[in-house]
Enzyme design. Structure first.
Site, PDB file in Angstrom:
ATOM      1  N   ASP A  53       0.714  -1.061   0.313  1.00 44.58           N
ATOM      2  CA  ASP A  53      -0.302  -0.113   0.446  1.00 44.58           C
ATOM      3  C   ASP A  53       0.990   1.106  -0.189  1.00 44.58           C
ATOM      4  OD1 ASP A  53      -1.848   1.847   0.396  1.00 44.58           O
ATOM      5  OD2 ASP A  53      -3.027   0.574   1.837  1.00 44.58           O
ATOM      6  N   ARG A  54       0.801   1.938  -0.914  1.00 46.17           N
ATOM      7  CA  ARG A  54       1.069   2.932  -1.247  1.00 46.17           C
ATOM      8  C   ARG A  54       1.155   4.604   0.066  1.00 46.17           C
ATOM      9  NH1 ARG A  54      -0.314  -0.260  -3.534  1.00 46.17           N
ATOM     10  NH2 ARG A  54      -1.811   0.792  -4.757  1.00 46.17           N
ATOM     11  N   CYS A  84      -0.503   4.865 -11.490  1.00 49.30           N
ATOM     12  CA  CYS A  84      -1.133   5.227 -10.186  1.00 49.30           C
ATOM     13  C   CYS A  84      -0.159   6.862  -9.001  1.00 49.30           C
ATOM     14  CB  CYS A  84      -0.184   4.059  -9.056  1.00 49.30           C
ATOM     15  SG  CYS A  84      -0.528   4.445  -6.929  1.00 49.30           S
ATOM     16  N   ASN A  85      -1.136   7.194  -9.140  1.00 49.39           N
ATOM     17  CA  ASN A  85      -0.572   8.665  -8.939  1.00 49.39           C
ATOM     18  C   ASN A  85       0.756   8.370  -7.454  1.00 49.39           C
ATOM     19  OD1 ASN A  85      -2.254  11.323 -10.371  1.00 49.39           O
ATOM     20  ND2 ASN A  85      -3.807   9.035 -10.423  1.00 49.39           N
ATOM     21  N   THR A  86       0.223   8.400  -6.518  1.00 50.02           N
ATOM     22  CA  THR A  86       0.885   7.663  -5.576  1.00 50.02           C
ATOM     23  C   THR A  86       2.364   7.631  -5.255  1.00 50.02           C
ATOM     24  OG1 THR A  86      -1.407   8.454  -3.991  1.00 50.02           O
ATOM     25  CG2 THR A  86       0.499   7.256  -2.753  1.00 50.02           C
ATOM     26  N   ALA A  87       2.049   6.083  -6.660  1.00 49.82           N
ATOM     27  CA  ALA A  87       3.079   5.422  -6.334  1.00 49.82           C
ATOM     28  C   ALA A  87       4.167   6.104  -7.153  1.00 49.82           C
ATOM     29  CB  ALA A  87       2.715   4.076  -7.455  1.00 49.82           C
ATOM     30  N   THR A 125      -5.189  11.361  -2.887  1.00 46.24           N
ATOM     31  CA  THR A 125      -4.102  10.478  -1.663  1.00 46.24           C
ATOM     32  C   THR A 125      -4.036  11.562  -0.656  1.00 46.24           C
ATOM     33  OG1 THR A 125      -2.303   9.356  -2.496  1.00 46.24           O
ATOM     34  CG2 THR A 125      -4.480   7.758  -2.460  1.00 46.24           C
ATOM     35  N   LYS A 162     -12.100   1.063  -4.285  1.00 43.55           N
ATOM     36  CA  LYS A 162     -10.844  -0.557  -4.701  1.00 43.55           C
ATOM     37  C   LYS A 162     -11.516  -2.221  -4.159  1.00 43.55           C
ATOM     38  CE  LYS A 162      -6.380   1.767  -3.999  1.00 43.55           C
ATOM     39  NZ  LYS A 162      -5.527   2.283  -5.057  1.00 43.55           N
ATOM     40  N   CYS A 193      -6.387  10.868  -8.509  1.00 46.71           N
ATOM     41  CA  CYS A 193      -6.125   9.007  -7.883  1.00 46.71           C
ATOM     42  C   CYS A 193      -6.768   8.569  -8.953  1.00 46.71           C
ATOM     43  CB  CYS A 193      -6.506   8.990  -6.618  1.00 46.71           C
ATOM     44  SG  CYS A 193      -7.129   7.322  -6.285  1.00 46.71           S
TER      45      CYS A 193
END
Length: 227
Positions: A53-54, A84-87, A125, A162, A193
C-alpha cells in the site's frame, strides 16, 4: 531517405489497483491513431496488486516498483508509465531501471495549464497531494485540496472503490467532494487518483475535469510514436 523508426514499446507498472490499470489501458488504446490493428502500440503490463500500500507511510513499495521496472525493461520495454498517482513518490527508483518515465503528475499539470487554470482542485491521497503540490509549484499552479475531515471521507471512498463499489452512492460522494473543491475556488478539478475516473466524469462538474489517467494515455502515445 529518412527511415521512420518503429513505435517505442511501452511498459506499464500497474495493479494499483487492477481496475484502474484496465481503465488506463482502454484509454491508451482509444488514444492511439490507427488504420489497422497492427498500428496499435506494443504494451507490456505488469499488473501487480501485491505492491505494498502506497499510503501506508513506509517505503515498502519502492523496491517492488523498482523490480517491476527492471522486469519490464528486460522484457523489451523502452518507455515506462505508472498507472498510479501515489506510486510516483518512487519515480526515481523506477527510473533507476535506465528507462524514461512518462510522469503522470507532471502530465496532469500540463493539462491544467492548457486550460489556463491557476487554481486547480486535486482529488488524491495524501501522498499524491504532496506530489501535486510540489509539481504544481514548479508550474505556477495553486493546488486546491479538501479539508482534513473531507480528506478522511475521500480515503474511505477510495478504498470502497478499490473493493469494487462503483455504484450510485460512490458516484454521488465523489461528485460532492469535487464540488467542494469548486466551492473553494478551483477552476478545474484533477482526478489525482486513478480510481476517481471510475466513478466520475466531466458531466458531474460545472468546471473542466482533467482525467489524469486519460492525459497520461495520450502523452504515452505521443512519446511512443515520436521519432
Amino acid at each position: 531517405m529518412t527511415k521512420t523508426l518503429p513505435p517505442k514499446v511501452l511498459g506499464v507498472l500497474g495493479g494499483m489497483g487492477p481496475a484502474a490499470t484496465l481503465d488506463f489501458l482502454a484509454k491508451l488504446q482509444a488514444a492511439t491513431p490507427v488504420a489497422r490493428e497492427q498500428d496499435h502500440l506494443r504494451v507490456l503490463v505488469d499488473i501487480n496488486p501485491k505492491v505494498p500500500d502506497r499510503n501506508a507511510g513506509d517505503d515498502a513499495a519502492g523496491p517492488v516498483l523498482a523490480a517491476m521496472a527492471v522486469g519490464l525493461r528486460e522484457a523489451g520495454a523502452q518507455v515506462l508509465a505508472i498507472a498510479c498517482n501515489t506510486a510516483h513518490a518512487y519515480a526515481e527508483q523506477v527510473k533507476a531501471s535506465g528507462l524514461p518515465l512518462v510522469d503522470l503528475i507532471e502530465t496532469a499539470g500540463l493539462a491544467a495549464q492548457a486550460h489556463g487554470a491557476a487554481r486547480v482542485g486535486v482529488l488524491g491521497t495524501g501522498g499524491a497531494l504532496a506530489l501535486y503540490r510540489r509539481t504544481f509549484s514548479r508550474q505556477a499552479i495553486e493546488a486546491v485540496t479538501l479539508d482534513d475531515h473531507e480528506q478522511v471521507e475521500f480515503m474511505a471512498l477510495l478504498y470502497r472503490i478499490k473493493h469494487g463499489d462503483l455504484g450510485p452512492a460512490s458516484r454521488e460522494t465523489m461528485a460532492a467532494l469535487a464540488h467542494r473543491l469548486v466551492g473553494k475556488g478551483a477552476q478545474v478539478v484533477v482526478a489525482g487518483c486513478t480510481e476517481v475516473p471510475l466513478v466520475m466524469g466531466a458531466a458531474d462538474l460545472s468546471v473542466p475535469f482533467i482525467d489524469a489517467t486519460e492525459a497520461l494515455a495520450r502523452r504515452c502515445v505521443a512519446v511512443c510514436l515520436a521519432d
